[in-house]
Scaffold this active site. Sequence first.
Site, PDB file in Angstrom:
ATOM      1  N   CYS A 139       1.007  -0.933  -0.043  1.00  0.00           N
ATOM      2  CA  CYS A 139       0.168   0.016  -0.079  1.00  0.00           C
ATOM      3  C   CYS A 139       0.949   1.185  -0.024  1.00  0.00           C
ATOM      4  O   CYS A 139       1.859   1.386   0.668  1.00  0.00           O
ATOM      5  CB  CYS A 139      -0.932  -0.034   1.232  1.00  0.00           C
ATOM      6  N   HIS A 148     -10.124   1.066   1.779  1.00  0.00           N
ATOM      7  CA  HIS A 148      -9.794   2.497   1.940  1.00  0.00           C
ATOM      8  C   HIS A 148     -10.860   3.640   2.551  1.00  0.00           C
ATOM      9  O   HIS A 148     -10.761   4.319   3.386  1.00  0.00           O
ATOM     10  CB  HIS A 148      -8.605   3.213   0.884  1.00  0.00           C
ATOM     11  N   HIS A 179      -9.111  -3.488  -2.092  1.00  0.00           N
ATOM     12  CA  HIS A 179      -8.172  -2.914  -1.383  1.00  0.00           C
ATOM     13  C   HIS A 179      -8.632  -1.313  -1.640  1.00  0.00           C
ATOM     14  O   HIS A 179      -8.526  -0.619  -0.491  1.00  0.00           O
ATOM     15  CB  HIS A 179      -6.547  -2.945  -2.012  1.00  0.00           C
ATOM     16  N   GLU A 180      -8.829  -0.970  -2.599  1.00  0.00           N
ATOM     17  CA  GLU A 180      -9.243   0.618  -2.626  1.00  0.00           C
ATOM     18  C   GLU A 180     -10.518   0.834  -1.956  1.00  0.00           C
ATOM     19  O   GLU A 180     -10.662   1.882  -1.433  1.00  0.00           O
ATOM     20  CB  GLU A 180      -9.169   1.242  -4.251  1.00  0.00           C
TER      21      GLU A 180
HETATM   22 ZN    ZN Z   1      -3.671   1.310  -0.173  1.00  0.00          ZN
END
Ligand code: ZN
Length: 214
Positions: free
Chosen positions: A126, A172, A168-169
Amino acid sequence: MATPRPRPPLADRVEELLAPGGPLPIVAAGDPVLRSGTEPYDGQLDPALLARFVAALRITMHAAPGVGLAAPQVGVDLRIAVIEDPAPVPEEVRLARGRVPQPFRVLVNPAYEPVGPARAAFFEGCLSVPGYQAVVARPAEVRLTGADEHGRALDEVFAGWPARIVQHETDHLDGVLYLDRAEPRSLAANQAVLERWTQPTPIEAAKTLGFELP
Ligand code: ZN
């Protein structure tokens, strides 16, 4: 005693962020904006400012370089992310990881749900946690809903590496870092990954470092 200044509206803060031009500074783990979650996008930035913000996210992602970037990573608590992966990897890695090219996309108000029970575990990293990677087991396929930057509805199934990127995004945007989902014993400095763990799968790393794979 000074009265606290009210926080400027989001659009003013984004204008200020974009003013210098070029890649935006990336926020590192430990900053509350990466943990606070985000507001759904609902016109807080007008179309011209949204377009400039998205362009800046893309430039920042390319400069890093990375294959995805979420608004909180540049300090903006809006539910917006960008993804793009030219996937310059050897054939055996492409096959094992499903690392196929992912064209540039803007994800507005994305949400995902697993499609089926299959899980896939690989090292990921990341931009907000520089220097390290860890193995994360994630649903192998997900259905992603939301919209694009023009407000057109998005409802699509992602598989392979693109499925990992969109999870993953989107995480966030919910204040979740990949480390929250990672196998703690797989944590590896980039240098160690480069020297030891570039195999197409993390099977050797799991045996040697002592963690489970799905
Ligand atoms: Zn990330």
